[in-house]
Design a protein around this motif. Structure first.
Motif: not given
Length: 982
Positions: A83-84, A62, A55, A328, A59
């Motif tokens: 994403e986090k 994000s 990522l 993403h 990330w």
């Protein structure tokens, strides 16, 4: 809807799925109360392996999020991956309706331009089989992505690949198709913030792929991009290069479109009054998605796509299910194991009536890294969009339409009647019956009182003699099997019954889903509106009270005996062939017209689903007649870029993307799998067919204009005629002759697994048949005397599986609804009988929380209360061990609280015992029948045990609770304690 194995509790299922997840994707269990913020997945168990490499370094900070959905028998579930958290998955919300017990759910999701809300359109997948429900049988909900709170937005919306449509803001558009062929459209504008419909416009045309834009609403009509005015009138603004199948509005730069023609997909943007190209690729290699912030994304073969403002390009080598809000991550597959699989798919069995695992494949778009695994559906905020309720309209609950004068069901064969239980067949039995039926040999004898229905002796094709096929010949067996697969996944009994069980007859629409004016509305409980489709073939005509097509004995046989239902269903299919063959206006047919070739049945299948307009009615229809527009493969309600049905085994999760004939032919080519094996044989394909059928498709000219002739005012020679049905009228009805294949070499014929005259095969049971009798002789506390056993049926003669019975020693009652004198009928909707448990019968329902602000005793929506009242000896008290029977499947709640009243009064404090009803192990979903102690009690005449289905504030109707037999063992001494094993 292949319902073969019992799941464990949600928490245990999550643990199993986590243990089995493949490297790269974890499945942490998730739980939340309906009012709480949904849990975040544990970032320590990353969904994307090595997120720093996959990522990128940023990330953890994000805000990118992916929201998508998948359905099983408990509802349509929305999932979120952030994403986090390295895109670890959690369940965001569950959308369902307790009033619609129709098997596995399906749906589609979009995210609004603000990124705050997900909007879903969902329905039971079975709705895809009925044109009226396809046109207006969907539910729409808004889900807050931060909290999981779900609210109903609309009901009665169209089930189509373009519903719902999110725009750059929080405005969303929904459609409802009007008329049998959907040639008019209601356009509903919704506000996601308030979850309300702000307006509805009637469009006097078939409008598809709507798009809310900053300067108004757009869509496609007759192949052109149009703008819809506030009054519902249309203004054509552009003519795309091909047939449009995706439209997305950007925040500032116009409207992006995808269209297809001649095997090519064209990406274009309309802006400032003109249409300019963005790029092109082969059909099926480009997809268009809307992203928050008023951006769009082209996914696929994007190398030839030019740069444009507010446009993101994402390369992909296959079509994807969803894309994250910042692009993403793409989800290449999100597939519940409850979805019926084709033979090309995994050989896992599905979960009957329970939460099912979900197989997921995702790809990080920056690095291209792919992660696969299995996730578990956790407890999450749940929206019961159409609860079983007696509250009138305007109270915030769904309304109940007035019943007929007697307040009785329209459908002729009832539910929850112990004398009316259908046997769930296994796949081998269904294939045998189809093989025999098409050749008139389904004459197996059914003895008098078969399945305890009280019917006289009969044979299936004695009750329903095989009709003659016009022109001679027989129906190919694989064609009949494919129809049964699509209609019900080969099920005669309720979705909750597994092969070997008996259960309620499978009825597609017992309680009604139409308004009193006849229009489709799935949020109405309305007996007169029920269509009464019964059993494995969904026999509808003649199955209502007062209809005379069948005798009442025939109606019962259709509802309970899979073989009789198949015999009746076959005759309906033959009737459609004969209609097309014998119409006085001329025959409607394909190829050489021989019925031995499966491809030649395409038009009869079309008529089987959406009807045939005979030439005798042409005078009232502007001279037109034939098969209707609804199932024409050129109808734009089906996406232009679709591949052949079941080219990919997750196609069954999107059932409204294909016409009915396409789906049937797909199940001919690719049999369903049940229990790890093909449910039926493939046909004998033509010598030049490469194991495929020769069908109308979009892979070669003249698709999508196969059915384009003077009969429906369509001219194939006009290049500008990209819309295959140019007339806005019933001119889209088609009749005549079309050659697609040379059948002598190209077409498929049947392959019989069971030669004519073969005997009925033994049922392939999921659970062994158990007729064991309670053995209490080893109990060290027992004394001589009567051991009362209270069955869950008071008449042993109602037990359909043939176990030897002794007389019951007491009485069992079920009270549905509260108070039952008002809400008894409503309480029946979510109650089910299954041929499992002690001696082969038990009841079950689902665990719900009490209604907010109303005492538990007044839960009119779902409350079911069971009472076991034993006949005790003497007039004084005596000590008893009370033992409850737990079935091998059908009960799974960990918190079944049995309440023991010691005498006929309700004075004093009752005894209680909380039992885990689950009987399987964590690593083996196959449960087994067993007894468990509720404890020992001094009991007096009038004593009783009660159990209801009211849980706590987290109960959401996704966990089963069973009501089975109860034994009262007289003892001396202290006896056993609550939860002691028997």
């Amino acid at each position: 809807m292949t319902l073969w194995r019992k799941s464990r509790l949600v928490a245990r299922l999550a643990a199993v799925c986590l243990a089995l997840a493949t490297v790269g994707l974890a499945a942490p269990p998730t739980f939340a109360t309906p009012s709480a913020k949904p849990p975040q997945a544990d970032a320590g168990r990353a969904a994307v392996a090595d997120p720093d490499a996959a990522l990128g370094a940023g990330w953890r900070k994000s805000s990118d999020v992916l929201v998508t959905g998948a359905g099983d028998a408990t509802g349509f579930h929305l999932y979120v991956a952030r994403e986090k958290d390295a895109y670890a998955w959690s369940t965001l919300a569950t959308l369902r309706s307790s009033a619609l017990d129709l098997g596995v759910w399906a749906g589609q999701v979009c995210v609004t331009g603000s990124g705050r809300y997900a909007v879903a359109v969902y329905a039971p997948a079975m709705a895809a089989n009925k044109p009226s429900l396809r046109n207006g049988g969907g539910l729409a909900a808004v889900v807050d992505i931060a909290t999981g709170t779900a609210r109903t937005l609309a009901t009665g919306v169209q089930l189509a690949y373009f519903n719902p449509a999110c725009g750059p803001g929080d405005r969303v558009l929904l459609t409802r198709a009007i008329g049998a062929d959907g040639r008019e459209t209601d356009l509903l504008a919704g506000d996601a913030v308030s979850a309300t419909v702000t307006g509805t416009r009637r469009i006097h045309a078939q409008l598809t792929t709507p798009a809310p834009a900053p300067d108004g609403d757009y869509g496609i009509v007759n192949g052109s991009l149009v703008r819809v005015t506030v009054t519902g009138s249309l203004r054509q603004v552009a003519r795309p290069s091909g047939r449009p199948y995706a439209v997305v509005a950007t925040a500032h730069n116009g409207i992006d479109l995808l269209s297809g023609k001649g095997g090519q997909a064209y990406a274009e943007r309309w802006s400032a009054g003109s249409l300019r190209p963005l790029g092109s690729a082969a059909v099926g290699r480009l997809q268009l998605f809307g992203l928050p912030g008023g951006r769009s994304a082209l996914v696929g073969a994007t190398g030839a796509v030019g740069r444009a403002a507010e446009l993101t390009t994402v390369p992909a080598d296959r079509q994807v299910e969803a894309i994250s809000t910042q692009g993403h991550l793409v989800a290449e597959r999100v597939l519940s194991r409850a979805v019926p699989r084709g033979a090309t798919g995994a050989s896992r069995t599905a979960t009957g009536g329970q939460v099912a695992p979900v197989d997921v494949t995702v790809r990080a778009t920056g690095s291209g890294r792919v992660s696969t695994g299995t996730i578990a559906t956790g407890r999450a905020p749940t929206l019961d969009a159409i609860p079983v309720t007696g509250k009138p309209a305007g109270t915030g609950q769904a309304r109940v339409a007035p019943l007929d004068d007697e307040g009785t069901p329209r459908c002729a064969v009832g539910r929850n009647d112990p004398r009316i239980q259908a046997l769930q067949p296994s796949a081998n039995m269904v294939e045998w019956a189809a093989d025999q039926a098409v050749h008139g040999r389904l004459t197996v004898g059914r003895p008098a009182n078969h399945l305890r229905t009280g019917l006289p002796a009969y044979s299936p094709q004695g009750l329903f003699p095989l009709r003659a096929l016009a022109g001679g010949g027989t129906v190919p067996a694989q064609l009949l099997l494919a129809i049964l697969a699509q209609e019900t996944n080969l099920a005669e009994a309720s979705w909750h019954a597994v092969p070997g069980d008996t259960g309620n007859p499978l009825v597609s629409d017992y309680y009604g889903n139409r308004r009193t004016d006849g229009s489709s509305d799935i949020d109405v409980i309305n007996y007169p509106g029920a269509d009464c489709g019964y059993g494995i073939g969904q026999v509808t005509t003649g199955m209502a009270v007062g209809e005379t097509t069948f005798t009442h004995n025939q109606q019962i046989a259709i509802a309970t005996d899979y073989a009789a239902n198949i015999a009746a269903s076959l005759n309906i299919l033959i009737e459609k062939w004969n209609q097309l063959y014998n119409d006085p206006g001329g025959r409607t047919w394909l190829n050489d017209g021989s019925p031995r070739y499966i491809e030649n049945w395409y038009l009869a299948i079309w008529a089987y689903n959406s009807g045939f307009h005979p030439s005798g009615e042409a005078g009232a229809n502007n001279g037109h007649w034939g098969v209707g527009w609804f199932n024409n493969p050129a109808n734009p309600i089906y996406p232009y870029d679709r591949h052949r049905f079941l080219d990919d085994y997750d196609d069954a999760a999107h059932p409204w993307n294909w016409s009915y004939p396409e789906k049937i032919m797909g199940w001919v080519e690719v049999p369903q799998r049940q229990g790890g094996d093909d449910a039926y044989s493939t046909p004998t394909f033509g010598t030049a067919a490469n194991d495929q059928l020769y069908l109308p498709n979009n892979e070669a000219p003249p698709w999508p204009r196969w059915f384009c002739t003077a009969a429906n005012a369509c001219d194939r020679q006009v290049p500008a005629d990209d819309d295959p049905c140019p007339a806005e009228s019933d001119a889209c009805w088609w009749h005549g002759h079309l050659d697609i294949a040379t059948c002598a070499s190209d077409c498929a014929t049947e392959r019989l697994a069971y030669p004519a005259g073969s005997g009925e095969p033994v049922i392939d049971r999921v659970y062994p048949r158990s007729c064991d009798t309670l053995d209490y002789g080893s109990d060290e506390f027992i004394t001589s005397g009567l051991v009362p056993i209270v069955y869950d049926l008071n008449d042993p003669g109602d037990y359909a599986l043939g176990c030897s019975m002794h007389p019951p020693n007491g009485k069992f009652t079920l009270r549905t609804g509260s108070p039952p004198d008002i809400y008894a009928d409503l309480g029946q909707i979510d109650l089910h009988q299954i041929g499992a448990g002690y001696k082969g019968h038990m009841w079950f329902t689902h665990v719900y929380r009490p209604i907010d602000g109303i005492p538990a005793t007044s839960n009119a929506n779902h409350q079911v209360t069971a009472t076991w009242s034993p006949d005790l000896e003497g007039t004084g008290h005596r000590r008893y061990d009370i033992v409850a029977h737990l079935p091998s499947h059908g009960g799974e709640t960990e918190n079944a609280e049995y309440v023991v009243w010691r005498d006929r009064t309700t004075q004093g404090t009752p005894g209680t015992c909380e039992i885990d009803q689950g009987t399987g192990s964590i690593f083996d979903e196959q449960g087994e029948d067993k007894w468990v102690y509720l404890g020992n009690y001094d009991l007096y005449p009038g004593a009783r045990v009660q159990l209801n289905n009211l849980g706590d504030g987290q109960s959401d109707g996704t966990v089963d609770i069973a009501f089975d037999a109860m034994a009262f063992i007289p003892i001396q001494g202290t006896g056993h304690q609550c939860r002691d094993p028997f």
